[in-house]
Structure formats: C-alpha cells, structure tokens
Design a protein around this motif. Sequence first.
Motif, PDB file in Angstrom:
ATOM      1  N   PRO A 154      -1.174  12.737 -33.639  1.00 19.08           N
ATOM      2  CA  PRO A 154      -1.509  11.315 -33.575  1.00 19.08           C
ATOM      3  C   PRO A 154      -1.610  10.745 -34.980  1.00 19.08           C
ATOM      4  N   ILE A 155      -1.821   9.457 -35.081  1.00 14.34           N
ATOM      5  CA  ILE A 155      -2.029   8.801 -36.366  1.00 14.34           C
ATOM      6  C   ILE A 155      -3.507   8.453 -36.468  1.00 14.34           C
ATOM      7  N   MET A 167     -16.936  -0.115 -36.015  1.00 13.47           N
ATOM      8  CA  MET A 167     -16.993  -1.015 -34.873  1.00 13.47           C
ATOM      9  C   MET A 167     -16.628  -2.457 -35.237  1.00 13.47           C
ATOM     10  N   ARG A 168     -16.765  -2.795 -36.516  1.00 17.56           N
ATOM     11  CA  ARG A 168     -16.347  -4.127 -36.961  1.00 17.56           C
ATOM     12  C   ARG A 168     -14.833  -4.203 -37.132  1.00 17.56           C
ATOM     13  N   LEU A 169     -14.202  -3.067 -37.464  1.00 15.09           N
ATOM     14  CA  LEU A 169     -12.755  -3.059 -37.689  1.00 15.09           C
ATOM     15  C   LEU A 169     -11.976  -3.011 -36.381  1.00 15.09           C
ATOM     16  N   ILE A 170     -12.529  -2.410 -35.356  1.00 15.52           N
ATOM     17  CA  ILE A 170     -11.795  -2.224 -34.098  1.00 15.52           C
ATOM     18  C   ILE A 170     -11.230  -3.536 -33.546  1.00 15.52           C
ATOM     19  N   PRO A 171     -11.996  -4.620 -33.476  1.00 16.57           N
ATOM     20  CA  PRO A 171     -11.407  -5.862 -32.940  1.00 16.57           C
ATOM     21  C   PRO A 171     -10.210  -6.354 -33.744  1.00 16.57           C
ATOM     22  N   ASP A 172     -10.223  -6.146 -35.063  1.00 16.18           N
ATOM     23  CA  ASP A 172      -9.116  -6.601 -35.894  1.00 16.18           C
ATOM     24  C   ASP A 172      -7.834  -5.830 -35.614  1.00 16.18           C
ATOM     25  N   LEU A 173      -7.967  -4.585 -35.143  1.00 14.59           N
ATOM     26  CA  LEU A 173      -6.802  -3.736 -34.869  1.00 14.59           C
ATOM     27  C   LEU A 173      -6.572  -3.551 -33.370  1.00 14.59           C
ATOM     28  N   ALA A 174      -7.252  -4.346 -32.555  1.00 18.29           N
ATOM     29  CA  ALA A 174      -7.205  -4.152 -31.102  1.00 18.29           C
ATOM     30  C   ALA A 174      -5.792  -4.221 -30.558  1.00 18.29           C
ATOM     31  N   HIS A 175      -4.941  -5.041 -31.157  1.00 19.24           N
ATOM     32  CA  HIS A 175      -3.566  -5.188 -30.666  1.00 19.24           C
ATOM     33  C   HIS A 175      -2.734  -3.925 -30.863  1.00 19.24           C
ATOM     34  N   LEU A 176      -3.239  -2.975 -31.660  1.00 15.10           N
ATOM     35  CA  LEU A 176      -2.529  -1.724 -31.906  1.00 15.10           C
ATOM     36  C   LEU A 176      -3.091  -0.566 -31.078  1.00 15.10           C
ATOM     37  N   GLY A 177      -4.117  -0.829 -30.292  1.00 17.03           N
ATOM     38  CA  GLY A 177      -4.666   0.173 -29.375  1.00 17.03           C
ATOM     39  C   GLY A 177      -5.462   1.286 -30.023  1.00 17.03           C
ATOM     40  N   PRO A 178      -6.403   0.994 -30.918  1.00 17.95           N
ATOM     41  CA  PRO A 178      -7.173   2.068 -31.550  1.00 17.95           C
ATOM     42  C   PRO A 178      -8.135   2.742 -30.573  1.00 17.95           C
ATOM     43  N   GLN A 179      -8.333   4.038 -30.795  1.00 17.53           N
ATOM     44  CA  GLN A 179      -9.328   4.809 -30.053  1.00 17.53           C
ATOM     45  C   GLN A 179     -10.241   5.500 -31.062  1.00 17.53           C
ATOM     46  N   THR A 181     -11.888   8.452 -32.926  1.00 15.71           N
ATOM     47  CA  THR A 181     -11.558   9.864 -33.114  1.00 15.71           C
ATOM     48  C   THR A 181     -12.627  10.714 -32.426  1.00 15.71           C
ATOM     49  N   PRO A 182     -12.237  11.879 -31.886  1.00 21.09           N
ATOM     50  CA  PRO A 182     -13.199  12.682 -31.126  1.00 21.09           C
ATOM     51  C   PRO A 182     -14.407  13.143 -31.939  1.00 21.09           C
ATOM     52  N   HIS A 183     -14.238  13.334 -33.240  1.00 23.87           N
ATOM     53  CA  HIS A 183     -15.305  13.920 -34.042  1.00 23.87           C
ATOM     54  C   HIS A 183     -15.717  13.060 -35.245  1.00 23.87           C
ATOM     55  N   ALA A 184     -14.772  12.662 -36.073  1.00 20.84           N
ATOM     56  CA  ALA A 184     -15.094  11.979 -37.319  1.00 20.84           C
ATOM     57  C   ALA A 184     -15.766  10.635 -37.045  1.00 20.84           C
ATOM     58  N   PRO A 185     -16.914  10.378 -37.639  1.00 21.50           N
ATOM     59  CA  PRO A 185     -17.673   9.159 -37.307  1.00 21.50           C
ATOM     60  C   PRO A 185     -17.083   7.878 -37.875  1.00 21.50           C
ATOM     61  N   THR A 186     -16.136   7.989 -38.799  1.00 20.64           N
ATOM     62  CA  THR A 186     -15.525   6.780 -39.352  1.00 20.64           C
ATOM     63  C   THR A 186     -14.019   6.755 -39.090  1.00 20.64           C
ATOM     64  N   GLY A 187     -13.569   7.488 -38.079  1.00 15.68           N
ATOM     65  CA  GLY A 187     -12.143   7.573 -37.799  1.00 15.68           C
ATOM     66  C   GLY A 187     -11.706   6.781 -36.585  1.00 15.68           C
ATOM     67  N   LEU A 188     -10.462   6.326 -36.617  1.00 13.14           N
ATOM     68  CA  LEU A 188      -9.801   5.715 -35.469  1.00 13.14           C
ATOM     69  C   LEU A 188      -8.453   6.390 -35.282  1.00 13.14           C
ATOM     70  N   ARG A 189      -7.995   6.449 -34.036  1.00 12.69           N
ATOM     71  CA  ARG A 189      -6.754   7.162 -33.704  1.00 12.69           C
ATOM     72  C   ARG A 189      -5.803   6.237 -32.966  1.00 12.69           C
ATOM     73  N   PHE A 190      -4.516   6.392 -33.278  1.00 16.70           N
ATOM     74  CA  PHE A 190      -3.461   5.592 -32.662  1.00 16.70           C
ATOM     75  C   PHE A 190      -2.398   6.526 -32.099  1.00 16.70           C
ATOM     76  N   GLY A 191      -1.882   6.176 -30.925  1.00 15.65           N
ATOM     77  CA  GLY A 191      -0.854   6.989 -30.282  1.00 15.65           C
ATOM     78  C   GLY A 191       0.544   6.558 -30.683  1.00 15.65           C
ATOM     79  N   HIS A 192       1.516   7.208 -30.054  1.00 17.11           N
ATOM     80  CA  HIS A 192       2.924   6.931 -30.303  1.00 17.11           C
ATOM     81  C   HIS A 192       3.526   6.184 -29.118  1.00 17.11           C
ATOM     82  N   GLY A 193       4.539   5.389 -29.393  1.00 12.32           N
ATOM     83  CA  GLY A 193       5.308   4.768 -28.336  1.00 12.32           C
ATOM     84  C   GLY A 193       6.320   5.739 -27.760  1.00 12.32           C
ATOM     85  N   GLU A 194       7.095   5.276 -26.791  1.00 10.87           N
ATOM     86  CA  GLU A 194       8.081   6.145 -26.156  1.00 10.87           C
ATOM     87  C   GLU A 194       9.133   6.642 -27.141  1.00 10.87           C
TER      88      GLU A 194
END
Length: 434
Positions: A154-155, A167-179, A181-194
């Motif tokens: 993943p990215i 939590m403040r950054l998530i709305p700004d990147l919402a159009h990219l589908g952030p999730q 990260t399972p462990h890191a407290p300051t991480g966000l994860r993005f998937g791949h397209g088809e």
Amino acid sequence: MTPSARLSAAIEVLADIEARRRPAPDALKDWGLAHRFAGSKDRAAIASLVYDALRRRASSAHVMGEASPRAILLGALALARGLSRAEIVAQCSGERFAPAPLMPAEAAALDRLDLSDAPPAVAGDFPDWLAEDLSAAFGDAVVREMAALADRAPIDIRVNTLKTERMRLIPDLAHLGPQLTPHAPTGLRFGHGEDGRGPTLQVTPEFLRGLFEIQDEGSQLVAAMTGAGPDMQVVDLCAGGGGKTLELAALMDNSGQIYATDSDARRLAPIHDRLARAGVRNVQVRTPKGRGDEPLADLAGRIDLVVVDAPCTGIGTWRRNPDTKWRVRPGALDERMKDQDLVLARAERLVKPGGRIAYITCSVIPRENDARVAAFLKAHRDFTAVDPREVLALAPDTLSERDDLVSPAGLGLQLSPLRTGTDGFYLAVMRRRR
C-alpha cells in the motif's frame, strides 16, 4: 490503449528486461519513449503489469511450465491479480494489438495453478541462493512470509505533527480514500486502483505545504522505537534524503539537535528542501567534503542517540521494488555486510556513556541484522544490547507485547508484511555502559 494492448506491451517490456538484463525502470522508460502515443495511464498500467509479473516470476514460470515473458505474465495475471482463465482468454484474442490466443497447454496450466510440488524458493518467489538465509529468518513460515513480500504494498504517509494532526488532515485528503494505518499513530494508508496505481500524493496542496511525508508504516515504527525525544543530541548517520530525519525532528518536537549526514553527499541533496517544507528547525546537515572526510569529528563522545539506517540489500522492500530481487547477487550481500560493520564502528565513536545506537535495516536477512549486531557487541565490550522487549515497549499498543517480533537471535525486532503489514524492517538498540 486497450487492456489487451497493454498486455502485449508488458510482454514486450519483460522480454527486453530478460534479453538485456537491465533494470525494469530503464526498460519501461525506453518503451515509453519509443511509444509516445501511450498516455500516462497506459504507461502506469503497463508498469503495474510488469511489476506484478516480476513479483510472481518464479511461481508463474512453475505453474505455466515455462519461463518465457508471455508465460510469466499469464501466470501473474492469475496468481497476482486473481483473474480466471476466461478473463485471461478474453484479453488474449489475437486481434489487433492483443496477445495471441491461449494454447491448450496454457489454458490447462491456468486451470490447475498447481504449486503443491514447488520448492520454497518457487512458492515464495525468491532467488534460491537466499533459501538458507530466509529459512534462518522465518523457519517453517518462510513461504508464507515471502509470498506476503511478493504482494503489492500500500501507499503510506506520515502526518507531520510539527504542522498538523492526523484527524485534521483526513478531511483534506478524503477524496483520495485515506485509512488509518493499523499501528503507526501518525500514519495514513491509501490503496491502489484497478490499474495498480495509487493516488499521486506528491502534487496535493497538503504535501506541498509539508503536512505529510510519504513513508512506509514500518519505517515510521522503527524510527519511533529508537527512543528519540525532546532535547536530545541525535545523529542520523545514513540520512540520505532525510525521511527518518524528518520523523526524528517531529518526535523531538523541533527541540534538541539532530546532525544529519551521509557518506555520499549526493544522497543528501533533497534533504534541504524537505526540511524547509516540513518546518524543521533542529537539524544541522553535515555534508562530507570528500572521500575520507569525517564531518562529525567534533561530536565524538557527545551524542545521546546515533540512528544507523544502514546500507543493506533492501530485501524488506521487495513489495515496492520486485525488480531488485532477481538482480541481487551474493557479492552484493557481502559488500553490504562490510558497509554495515564500518558504519557501526563509525557510530560507536560518537556515543557518550549511557548513549545508544539504533541499528536499522530494511532487510530480513539475519546476516545483515542479528549477525552484525553480535559482531559489533563482540568487538565493543562497553556496549550491551537493549532487550528487544524494552524497545518494543515504545511501540503502539497494537505491537508492544508482540514477542513474535523478536528476531531469531533475540537481539532485535523484525517487522515484515506477514507479521505487521509493513515492509521488512529490522531494529536493534545497543547502549554504551556509563
């Protein structure tokens, strides 16, 4: 380009890689220059096909019964992408720009997809000369571990806490589908397209304002577990472009002092712009003036923490760089081990009594990890290994009691795609006696 035409192009690139024994990025670049009609989405989709084929090169050749570029791609469509025989047949029509129709043997192989008799190096898609090393690392789980290292990564990004909060950054990147990260407290994860592409994060306004950095979750975790904190004197000895330097600055809340250097001055070139963009103010970049120059000589015996992000084979990053796994050679491993011993000896001179060395690699090979730590401790009796469970206590709660992350010789911690969903990172911490 049609999906079928992209398959033909990927086969062409794989043939070029095989015939000229060249890195995949070079072959893909040359193909793009020779086929300027292909748009950016086409080139990205072709690259994704090529890298999926390289991820599953050994197992694809095994199930298909041959190792031709076409066979490897067909096998990877099934093994890496989960396409059925019917879906593959539909794209191999033999019509304009499409690959030739499947031969009966190819169709039968795609129906079977049998890896039951495959040796570990084939089932796990890794060079067979590494079988002993990888078995030493993972034991009976070697095939499952290496199969996970053959999947797409993943990215991940690390939110820059010097400027914002997750939590403040998530709305700004919402159009990219952030999730999260399972462990890191300051991480966000993005998937791949088809097509295998992730979002182009480097052009977002948030990235340009320094609100985040692209960094695998595993890299984020090992940096956090070094124990860097406010008001410390820290050296990032193999800083390169500054990825971990930036995280260390955030962990230290811009206090204390970080000295960032690298034996290759060219690798430091990007760090200045990255520090400015991130709002980092506690870093001195020490650039060597030439071969043999020691830009940290004045810091001998003064440093609380030396972070050694050591040069290594990069086996732990094979999810992102599948091309490199088939090009790494035993001689390269031997050279990296020498480099690792040299950089640890250099780190030793900087550490004050009671100070620590955090030794990091993006490898899963014990010879690059536990063995290097053991050799260092044998040569430097005034250092002791910090209990990995003590280091693990600095991890997020999801990992802090994971004894299964302790490395085979018990000297460090080993992250991996199967265990932690991250790239393969090793961390050991050594403390100088007072």
